[in-house]
Design an enzyme around this catalytic site. Structure first.
Site, PDB file in Angstrom:
ATOM      1  N   GLY A  92       0.845  -1.197   0.000  1.00 43.90           N
ATOM      2  CA  GLY A  92       0.000   0.000   0.000  1.00 43.90           C
ATOM      3  C   GLY A  92       0.876   1.242   0.000  1.00 43.90           C
ATOM      4  N   CYS A 104       5.149  -5.997   1.929  1.00 45.13           N
ATOM      5  CA  CYS A 104       5.434  -4.563   2.073  1.00 45.13           C
ATOM      6  C   CYS A 104       4.523  -3.945   3.150  1.00 45.13           C
ATOM      7  CB  CYS A 104       5.296  -3.870   0.724  1.00 45.13           C
ATOM      8  SG  CYS A 104       6.263  -2.329   0.636  1.00 45.13           S
ATOM      9  N   TYR A 105       3.533  -3.119   2.782  1.00 48.60           N
ATOM     10  CA  TYR A 105       2.646  -2.554   3.793  1.00 48.60           C
ATOM     11  C   TYR A 105       1.971  -3.668   4.585  1.00 48.60           C
ATOM     12  CZ  TYR A 105      -0.991   0.260   6.018  1.00 48.60           C
ATOM     13  OH  TYR A 105      -1.802   0.869   6.942  1.00 48.60           O
ATOM     14  N   HIS A 123       8.466  -7.205  -3.268  1.00 48.26           N
ATOM     15  CA  HIS A 123       7.296  -7.612  -4.056  1.00 48.26           C
ATOM     16  C   HIS A 123       7.625  -8.840  -4.905  1.00 48.26           C
ATOM     17  CE1 HIS A 123       4.713  -4.129  -3.195  1.00 48.26           C
ATOM     18  NE2 HIS A 123       5.852  -3.467  -3.089  1.00 48.26           N
ATOM     19  N   GLU A 157       5.471 -10.521  -6.612  1.00 47.98           N
ATOM     20  CA  GLU A 157       4.517 -10.617  -7.717  1.00 47.98           C
ATOM     21  C   GLU A 157       4.978  -9.938  -8.995  1.00 47.98           C
ATOM     22  OE1 GLU A 157       3.174  -6.939  -5.309  1.00 47.98           O
ATOM     23  OE2 GLU A 157       4.219  -8.835  -4.987  1.00 47.98           O
ATOM     24  N   SER A 193     -19.361  -8.150 -29.811  1.00 54.96           N
ATOM     25  CA  SER A 193     -18.585  -7.113 -30.493  1.00 54.96           C
ATOM     26  C   SER A 193     -17.495  -7.678 -31.380  1.00 54.96           C
ATOM     27  CB  SER A 193     -17.941  -6.190 -29.451  1.00 54.96           C
ATOM     28  OG  SER A 193     -16.932  -6.884 -28.726  1.00 54.96           O
ATOM     29  N   GLY A 194     -17.129  -8.946 -31.149  1.00 55.91           N
ATOM     30  CA  GLY A 194     -15.999  -9.516 -31.871  1.00 55.91           C
ATOM     31  C   GLY A 194     -14.711  -9.414 -31.086  1.00 55.91           C
ATOM     32  N   ASP A 221     -13.430 -10.640 -25.035  1.00 60.68           N
ATOM     33  CA  ASP A 221     -14.306 -10.909 -23.895  1.00 60.68           C
ATOM     34  C   ASP A 221     -15.696 -11.375 -24.331  1.00 60.68           C
ATOM     35  OD1 ASP A 221     -12.121  -9.936 -22.554  1.00 60.68           O
ATOM     36  OD2 ASP A 221     -12.967  -7.948 -22.238  1.00 60.68           O
ATOM     37  N   SER A 222     -16.321 -10.604 -25.210  1.00 56.22           N
ATOM     38  CA  SER A 222     -17.674 -10.984 -25.633  1.00 56.22           C
ATOM     39  C   SER A 222     -17.647 -12.267 -26.453  1.00 56.22           C
ATOM     40  CB  SER A 222     -18.328  -9.852 -26.434  1.00 56.22           C
ATOM     41  OG  SER A 222     -17.713  -9.669 -27.694  1.00 56.22           O
ATOM     42  N   SER A 223     -16.577 -12.493 -27.211  1.00 55.18           N
ATOM     43  CA  SER A 223     -16.463 -13.715 -28.019  1.00 55.18           C
ATOM     44  C   SER A 223     -16.401 -14.954 -27.133  1.00 55.18           C
ATOM     45  CB  SER A 223     -15.223 -13.653 -28.914  1.00 55.18           C
ATOM     46  OG  SER A 223     -15.303 -12.574 -29.823  1.00 55.18           O
ATOM     47  N   LYS A 250      -7.862 -11.193 -17.795  1.00 57.58           N
ATOM     48  CA  LYS A 250      -7.779 -11.277 -19.259  1.00 57.58           C
ATOM     49  C   LYS A 250      -7.012 -12.507 -19.733  1.00 57.58           C
ATOM     50  CE  LYS A 250      -8.648  -8.694 -22.966  1.00 57.58           C
ATOM     51  NZ  LYS A 250      -9.961  -8.087 -23.234  1.00 57.58           N
TER      52      LYS A 250
END
Length: 511
Positions: A54, A81-82, A168, A170, A222-223, A226-228, A367
């Site tokens: 943070g 960290c924080y 960190h 990550e 939409s193509g 995500d929507s696909s 994603k």
């Protein structure tokens, strides 16, 4: 029951990245605010907790303070960290401002043998980002790694399975960060690792069928990725109970509308209703130059048109959306003290004007997980690895007024750029690439005459998370070929520029 890990967010810019890294290791994770009640954590029954970093100092007035009860649940905890500072302070340790800040690369050396560092090299590079440090350890903790600036760069309470680290793991700048997280997940928490694309699809199909039953579902297609993926997944679950609506705004890439219909209606056999709405969008955008006004107009009109079309399907009871987990986090401020970045149209908007129940099968995916699921569902790599495309389409890549003529120019220039990137094998190497039509004209010489025509800028970036980005170092020969083709083949353009600005200070899109 699905094994899970909870990431409690204390405001770090890397919180989503922590959750993603955990999932990459085949462990399901969710992000909750630092203030989540202990009873809620008990209800969710995670096998482990990670406390994020943070931006504040733990001793500052108003700094986020979690419930110390989370440290008494008897489950493994990793404080980063924080998260380390809060954890150590809450357990009776001391945290203070460091005489020397550590930002960027540092080297840590092991002090005691620890499962957290099992199988790693004796010394390792890590990424630090802090101005505080632990000065005195809580009872029962011991140092397991030190840096030049801190004798307590990593500490643990082995009996309570608590680990606190100043750096960190990550981020990619900590080369051995992922093995450290793997050790925490599998060796300390005891996860078995069943979070996979195949399992997600199996569970999602079952959940969709249970929720939808025999009802009809409408889905905005939409193509985009995500929507696909959402449409394909729902189609696998309920077949022809799904009706897709494709609103062609006239602001899409060259021939994109036809590609969407060929891919989904003809090849994948989805029911797709195409709405050619270009004239309505151009009329609404006439004379508008401000980018935020463009977004408002396009978003409002899209919802209006989609609602008109959706109401035609009288038996539809459900509305499917390709909402992703980052959309949910950003739009609902799940991230506790982290700022709300923007409101996404697919998290709020359509349900307010349509009497449908939402179906959002990707709501808890990142994603990269959506892409893996799409490949598992059999979608082509061309669809899965398409670069992000803004919701308002080419309207925000045309600086100034949006007209059919401007869109036609930009479509052709953009198509040349993307085609050359694909042909030379550089498309997958860039995270996003596109052309921008600038609201200026420049003098040029074409043939034996003077020209005074449009300028096109090319933008290509590399990035892991889109929070920061660097401009792509494309070969000179490739850029030269693209520029030459655009000037020769796109009527009305006589100059091409290449954007070499990082994010920050610039954004990826120009508007």
């Amino acid at each position: 029951m699905q094994e899970s890990l909870l990431v409690l967010d204390f405001g770090s810019q890397y919180t989503q990245l922590i959750a993603r890294r955990v999932r990459e290791l085949n462990v399901y994770s969710e992000i909750l605010p630092f203030s989540v009640p202990v009873d809620e954590i008990k209800r969710l029954a995670p096998k482990g907790l990670i406390l994020s970093g943070g931006p504040q100092s733990v001793y500052d007035r108003g700094a986020p303070q979690g419930d110390p009860g989370i440290l008494e649940l008897g489950i493994p905890v990793l404080g980063i960290c924080y998260g380390m500072h809060w954890m150590c302070r809450a357990l009776g340790g001391k945290v203070a401002a460091s005489a020397k800040r550590e930002y960027g690369h540092a080297e840590i050396s092991p002090q005691h043998e620890s499962i957290f560092f099992r199988g790693l090299s004796e010394k390792g590079k890590v990424w630090m980002s802090h101005g505080d440090r632990v000065e005195a350890l809580p009872e029962g903790f011991q140092s397991i790694a030190a840096s030049d600036n801190s004798p307590f760069a990593a500490v643990e309470h082995p009996d309570k399975k608590m680990v606190c680290i100043q750096f960190h793991p990550e981020v990619s700048h900590t080369p051995q960060g992922k093995p450290m997280l793997r050790n925490f997940l599998y060796e300390i928490c005891g996860f078995r690792g069943g979070w996979t694309s195949a399992r997600f699809i199996e569970e999602a199909v079952e959940a969709i069928r249970k929720k939808v039953g025999g009802g009809a579902v409408v889905c905005g297609l939409s193509g985009g990725v995500d929507s696909s993926v959402a449409a394909t997944l729902i189609h696998r679950a309920v077949g022809d109970q799904l009706q897709c609506i494709f609103v062609d705004t006239g602001l899409l890439r060259l021939d994109e509308g036809d590609v969407v219909m060929e891919t989904f209606a003809e090849k994948l056999r989805l029911k797709v209703h195409r709405v050619d709405a270009g004239e309505r969008f151009f009329a609404a955008l006439s004379g508008v130059e401000d980018p935020e006004e463009k977004r408002r107009i396009i978003g409002g009109l899209f919802i209006e048109i989609f609602a008109e079309e959706a109401r035609k399907f009288k038996d539809a009871k459900f509305l499917a959306q390709g909402t992703l987990y980052p959309d949910v986090i950003e739009s609902t401020s799940v991230k506790g003290p982290s700022a709300v970045i923007k409101t996404h149209h697919n998290v709020g908007g359509l349900p307010e004007v349509l009497p449908f129940e939402l179906v959002e099968p990707l709501r808890f995916l990142f994603k990269d997980e959506v892409r893996r699921a799409g490949l598992e569902l059999g979608l082509s790599e061309e669809i899965i690895w398409r670069h992000p495309f803004p919701g308002p389409g080419l309207a925000v890549r045309i600086l100034g007024e949006v007209t059919p003529e401007h869109v036609a120019v930009l479509q052709r220039a953009d198509d040349i750029f993307i085609s050359e990137l694909r042909a030379e094998g550089h498309y997958r190497g860039t995270a996003q690439a596109f052309a921008v039509l600038l609201p200026v004209r420049s003098v040029g010489v074409m043939g034996d005459g003077r020209s005074y025509e449009n300028v096109v800028a090319l933008r290509a970036v590399t990035t892991e998370d889109f929070m920061t980005a660097d401009w792509a170092r494309l070969p000179d020969a490739l850029l030269n070929r693209v520029a030459t083709r655009i000037v020769n083949e796109v009527k009305g353009v006589n100059r091409v520029a290449y954007d070499v600005t990082t994010k920050p200070p610039a954004t990826i899109e120009w508007e």
